[in-house]
Design an enzyme around this catalytic site. Structure first.
Site, PDB file in Angstrom:
ATOM      1  N   LYS A   9     -14.066   9.462 -35.192  1.00 21.27           N
ATOM      2  CA  LYS A   9     -12.254   9.328 -35.385  1.00 21.27           C
ATOM      3  C   LYS A   9     -12.805  10.506 -37.198  1.00 21.27           C
ATOM      4  CE  LYS A   9     -10.293   4.536 -34.341  1.00 21.27           C
ATOM      5  NZ  LYS A   9      -9.715   4.076 -34.811  1.00 21.27           N
ATOM      6  N   TYR A  49      -2.116   5.166 -28.175  1.00 28.66           N
ATOM      7  CA  TYR A  49      -2.108   3.778 -28.975  1.00 28.66           C
ATOM      8  C   TYR A  49      -0.233   3.572 -28.903  1.00 28.66           C
ATOM      9  CZ  TYR A  49      -6.310   4.412 -31.578  1.00 28.66           C
ATOM     10  OH  TYR A  49      -7.741   4.332 -32.238  1.00 28.66           O
ATOM     11  N   ASN A 112     -11.477   3.385 -40.106  1.00 33.63           N
ATOM     12  CA  ASN A 112     -12.820   2.951 -38.917  1.00 33.63           C
ATOM     13  C   ASN A 112     -13.297   2.871 -38.316  1.00 33.63           C
ATOM     14  OD1 ASN A 112     -10.702   2.401 -36.533  1.00 33.63           O
ATOM     15  ND2 ASN A 112     -10.320   0.515 -36.772  1.00 33.63           N
ATOM     16  N   HIS A 115     -13.619   4.607 -32.082  1.00 29.98           N
ATOM     17  CA  HIS A 115     -12.431   3.848 -31.128  1.00 29.98           C
ATOM     18  C   HIS A 115     -13.836   2.838 -29.574  1.00 29.98           C
ATOM     19  CE1 HIS A 115      -9.840   2.505 -28.197  1.00 29.98           C
ATOM     20  NE2 HIS A 115     -10.228   3.800 -27.132  1.00 29.98           N
ATOM     21  N   GLU A 126      -8.740   5.617 -19.750  1.00 34.21           N
ATOM     22  CA  GLU A 126      -9.279   6.016 -21.389  1.00 34.21           C
ATOM     23  C   GLU A 126     -10.027   7.811 -21.389  1.00 34.21           C
ATOM     24  OE1 GLU A 126      -7.805   3.222 -24.954  1.00 34.21           O
ATOM     25  OE2 GLU A 126     -10.146   3.457 -23.983  1.00 34.21           O
TER      26      GLU A 126
HETATM   27  P1  GDP Z   1      -9.459  -1.832 -32.092  1.00 31.61           P
HETATM   28  O1  GDP Z   1      -9.191  -2.067 -30.738  1.00 31.61           O
HETATM   29  O2  GDP Z   1     -10.494  -2.641 -32.842  1.00 31.61           O
HETATM   30  O3  GDP Z   1      -9.627   0.174 -32.509  1.00 31.61           O
HETATM   31  O4  GDP Z   1      -7.709  -2.310 -32.688  1.00 31.61           O
HETATM   32  P2  GDP Z   1      -6.000  -1.929 -32.171  1.00 31.61           P
HETATM   33  O5  GDP Z   1      -6.425  -1.779 -30.301  1.00 31.61           O
HETATM   34  O6  GDP Z   1      -6.229  -3.723 -32.688  1.00 31.61           O
HETATM   35  O7  GDP Z   1      -5.931  -0.997 -33.135  1.00 31.61           O
HETATM   36  C1  GDP Z   1      -6.383   0.774 -33.238  1.00 31.61           C
HETATM   37  C2  GDP Z   1      -6.334   1.464 -33.875  1.00 31.61           C
HETATM   38  O8  GDP Z   1      -5.005   0.992 -35.243  1.00 31.61           O
HETATM   39  C3  GDP Z   1      -7.419  -0.152 -34.763  1.00 31.61           C
HETATM   40  O9  GDP Z   1      -8.736   0.596 -34.351  1.00 31.61           O
HETATM   41  C4  GDP Z   1      -6.796   1.130 -36.337  1.00 31.61           C
HETATM   42  O10 GDP Z   1      -7.016   2.178 -36.391  1.00 31.61           O
HETATM   43  C5  GDP Z   1      -6.209   0.331 -36.436  1.00 31.61           C
HETATM   44  N1  GDP Z   1      -5.385   0.638 -36.741  1.00 31.61           N
HETATM   45  C6  GDP Z   1      -4.748  -1.687 -36.540  1.00 31.61           C
HETATM   46  N2  GDP Z   1      -4.410  -2.472 -37.196  1.00 31.61           N
HETATM   47  C7  GDP Z   1      -4.509  -1.768 -38.042  1.00 31.61           C
HETATM   48  C8  GDP Z   1      -3.273  -2.156 -39.594  1.00 31.61           C
HETATM   49  O11 GDP Z   1      -2.991  -3.376 -39.652  1.00 31.61           O
HETATM   50  N3  GDP Z   1      -2.986  -1.388 -40.344  1.00 31.61           N
HETATM   51  C9  GDP Z   1      -3.554   0.029 -40.512  1.00 31.61           C
HETATM   52  N4  GDP Z   1      -3.819   1.027 -41.008  1.00 31.61           N
HETATM   53  N5  GDP Z   1      -3.958   0.312 -39.070  1.00 31.61           N
HETATM   54  C10 GDP Z   1      -4.555  -0.456 -38.077  1.00 31.61           C
END
Ligand code: GDP
Length: 147
Positions: A9, A49, A112, A115, A126
């Site tokens: 990222k 997303y 973070n 991905h 993907e």
């Molecule tokens: P991942 O599979 O661990 O990447 O998590 P998810 O699929 O649930 O979320 C996708 C991405 O959305 C995450 O990697 C973060 O960059 C973002 N994200 C998820 N939850 C949050 C949140 O509560 N706050 C913010 N700012 N970003 C979030």
């Protein structure tokens, strides 16, 4: 053998951590089959997303993901999807285990680092989304899975 999709990222690109994160994958024994830098646009981030579209943080994720180019990787190995998710760690770096990429390089959920596809079905979708069937290479290292 599974193949998974990884995105490094914008915070990883900005902080000069591309090599560090790729090294973690290589050191684990995973094989890099595809690697490219790309500037994401609104359409591809929205599609990627889509499942978060109703979340209040959706606009900020989109802004984050388009802030700089990202690095997309196709990475393979035995059980590669779950293995990369383990290496990646929990979504929030504050909750990720020490030794994981998100713990070691991330501080807050706003950045973070990485991905990684979360299932075989997602990986297939993907990989097509980011590589469109092009520029994924198969080759032998002579020691695949046996480092
Ligand atoms: P991942 O599979 O661990 O990447 O998590 P998810 O699929 O649930 O979320 C996708 C991405 O959305 C995450 O990697 C973060 O960059 C973002 N994200 C998820 N939850 C949050 C949140 O509560 N706050 C913010 N700012 N970003 C979030």
């Amino acid at each position: 053998m599974e193949t998974t999709l990884i995105l490094l990222k914008p915070d990883t690109v900005e902080r000069g951590l591309i090599g560090e994160v790729i090294s973690r994958l290589e050191q684990k024994g995973l094989k890099i089959n595809g690697l490219k830098m790309m500037q994401l646009d609104d359409a591809i981030v929205t599609e990627h997303y889509d499942f978060l579209a109703d979340k209040p943080f959706f606009p900020s994720i989109k802004e984050y993901m388009m802030r700089t180019p990202v690095v997309a990787l196709a990475v393979s190995g035995q059980n590669a999807i779950a293995t990369v998710r383990m290496l990646t760690g929990a979504t929030n770096p504050q909750e990720a285990l020490p030794g994981s990429i998100r713990w070691d390089f991330g501080l807050t959920i706003d950045g973070n680092i990485i991905h990684a596809s979360d299932s075989a079905e997602t990986a297939q979708t993907e990989l097509k989304r980011f590589f469109k069937g092009e520029n994924i290479f198969d080759y032998s290292r002579g020691f695949d899975g046996i480092l």
